[in-house]
Design a protein around this motif. Structure first.
Motif: not given
Lengths: 377, 377
Positions: A281, A306-312, B81, B84-85, B88-90, B110-116, B277
């Motif tokens: 994404v 916009v940003g970044d993302i990290e997953n494992a 963004y 969308d992010v 996708k996180l579960h 396990h996800s880490q997202v950084r957004l401006c 129809e």
């Protein structure tokens, strides 16, 4: 022209139309090629549609219940209107009749439709190629799964026509499907039913193969394949699909597959797929970075401003050294979506070698390659 | 800017985002207007999105379970963004945190997202209009049904802006919705909950009303409506939707509705819809002909060079003379799809008068008009 008269169950007719319309060339300026050829014979009705690359025939045998042929004959009906009208009819039984002027009358319940038909003699005849074909049979469900895995990896660009096809190689008792667009590659091997006397190779347009696979039953049926000099024919439960072959030499894949690995791990497929989709994404140009170390695969991406993302994701088994590599996240997603198993095995052979992905299942003899992307960081 | 820190359940966050993103102007060149304003307060989190015409606020109250506010504050996050992010996180729990530089960190599993993020003070403030609003309450399920019936009949052309709106007229204890595009018209009347002291009229953009109706519950809840000089606000279960009003005078509909009829019949709605129809498939310019006689309605259409179609539906009740008239089949389909009842009553008042269609149900006070088409045959 002999006027036909048939009675057919709506579901049977809809089913046949849904299959054959896949081969109708709706953009062809010649009206007859936008049509469906309908032939009522003593033994049933045959529906045929054809474009330059593919011909589809659906047979609805006369059975006294869903199909009754009262008068044999043939006509070509404009595909779009016919399909649209039949879809909107709600009564179970449909009567199709033509007259000497090729007017097709469709009667069902309180509805009566008249459509201008076309001369069946103007419809392109099916190829009557004389070269002795090579034949083999294959389990339909396995064939469907193999095509799904391989055909989506073919190229969609016409720059190198052979790469828009799937290479089918038959070698006595097994058949191998290979497709590549130059950046990724998929191959799958299937056992044929019974021994095959000859070996052969053919390149079949991936989109024809893919359309054909959607018509295959997932049940335990058999699909017959006949390869002649210019065409390939598939036959299964009342359907015959004929495809043109692509001329040319398919690139040898043996050179592309790395033979020795620096690192190898297994991972849960669904888990890795979710992580790749998530990280993609925020992947600029879809480029994601994979970093494997200590039984953990880190996935990273960023889009400037916009940003970044990290997953494992945890790795269930890992041997060799850790590594870091960048790949196209969408391509990796495609591979993982189609690998059809609960776990995958991933092999790394160095920074310039393709990543190898294998279903971690001895019953699925498939292999995927994805070429890494060079990045500046 | 005070950095916020909240914990929120994924489903709660997705739910709020799905509502508010309807008001995000994704094509706006000003980045802040593509954002979602998030305000963490002691009592919960408020999500707000706004375009020139509509503002949507979703409130997720602090409840210690799905929402926990650890530090109050506010930020604006780029909508696309972020949505969308999150999709996708579960993992079930999501942690949102901002820092002094307005970087939003999203942590989940396990996800880490950084957004401006963007400065919340730059986000357009909600209108603080001072004029005393007029208020009423209405059953949410009835409101949803009424908007669905009426809003689709509004015009989509900006030639006459008032016709892109739905006229809402409140008259002490009832509320009337009217929309017309000049060729067809729909009106529906609902009882308000409790007496209303004042009467008022407002024209509300049909597309805002339609988006709002999709958020309404079909349960037996109440929606509050507040009308002030330039805005209309709807409030229901944690959602506030504010829409601009359209200036201008809505055409009077009383002149359009024929008062005397030459023929009137009732017919099963699903049956008539299917026939319309079906016949519309072969209708050139969507024009279909209706011929009523002897408790039977015939429907006919043709496309030159292609064919023609004839259909018939039985009428359950008929009074007056038979008639023949041509109408737009797509418009008739829209009306029948939205009339929400098992039978409809159709009234004919002469060759140049609109056809009147009413749900044959005393509980649904709705009326549809469709203007006939002049043909040469």
């Amino acid at each position: 022209m002999r006027p036909l008269l048939v009675e057919i169950a709506r579901d049977t007719l809809m089913n046949a139309l849904q299959h054959v319309t896949k081969a109708v060339d709706v953009h062809n300026p010649i009206p007859i090629l936008q049509g469906i050829h309908i032939q009522a014979r003593a033994d049933g009705i045959i529906f045929t549609a054809s474009n330059a690359s593919m011909t589809i025939r659906a047979e609805s045998p006369q059975d006294g219940a869903s199909v009754t042929v009262r008068r044999t004959g043939a006509v070509v009906i404009p595909s779009r209107y016919f399909h649209d009208v039949i879809r909107k009819l709600h009564d179970e039984r449909i009567l199709l009749e033509t007259n000497e002027q090729l007017i097709v009358t469709v009667k069902s319940g309180h509805s009566q439709v008249r459509l201008c038909g076309m001369d069946p003699y103007e419809f392109p005849s099916l190829s009557g190629e004389q070269s002795a074909p090579r034949r083999l049979s294959i389990n339909s469900a396995s064939l469907k799964s193999a095509i799904k895995q391989v055909a989506t990896m073919a190229s969609t660009s016409e720059t190198r026509p052979v790469l828009t096809g799937v290479s089918v190689e038959c070698n006595h008792d097994s058949i191998t499907f290979i497709a590549t667009d130059g950046v990724r590659l998929a191959t799958r091997n299937l056992d044929a039913e019974g021994n095959i006397s000859e070996t052969f190779r053919a390149i079949i347009p991936a989109k024809n193969l893919y359309e054909m696979s959607k018509m295959l039953s997932s049940e335990d049926e058999i699909t017959g394949i006949e390869v002649s000099n210019s065409r390939v024919r598939f036959a299964t439960h009342g359907l015959k699909v004929e495809s043109a072959r692509i001329e040319g030499a398919f690139p040898s894949i043996m050179n592309a597959i790395p033979q020795a690995y620096l690192c190898e791990f297994t991972v849960e497929r669904a888990h890795l797929l979710a992580a790749v989709e998530c990280v993609t994404v925020l992947a600029s140009d879809n480029i994601i970075k994979l970093v494997a170390s200590h039984h953990l695969l880190k996935l990273l991406s960023r889009t400037p401003e916009v940003g970044d993302i990290e997953n494992a994701v945890p790795l269930t088994e890992m041997s060799g050294e850790g590594f870091a590599i960048s790949v196209n996240g969408k391509f990796l997603t495609d591979i993982l979506r189609h690998s059809d198993c609960s776990g995958v095995r991933v092999r790394y052979a160095g920074p310039t070698s393709p990543i190898v992905i294998l279903p971690d299942d001895p019953n699925i003899s498939a292999l995927f390659l994805v070429t890494p992307v060079r990045t500046h960081n």
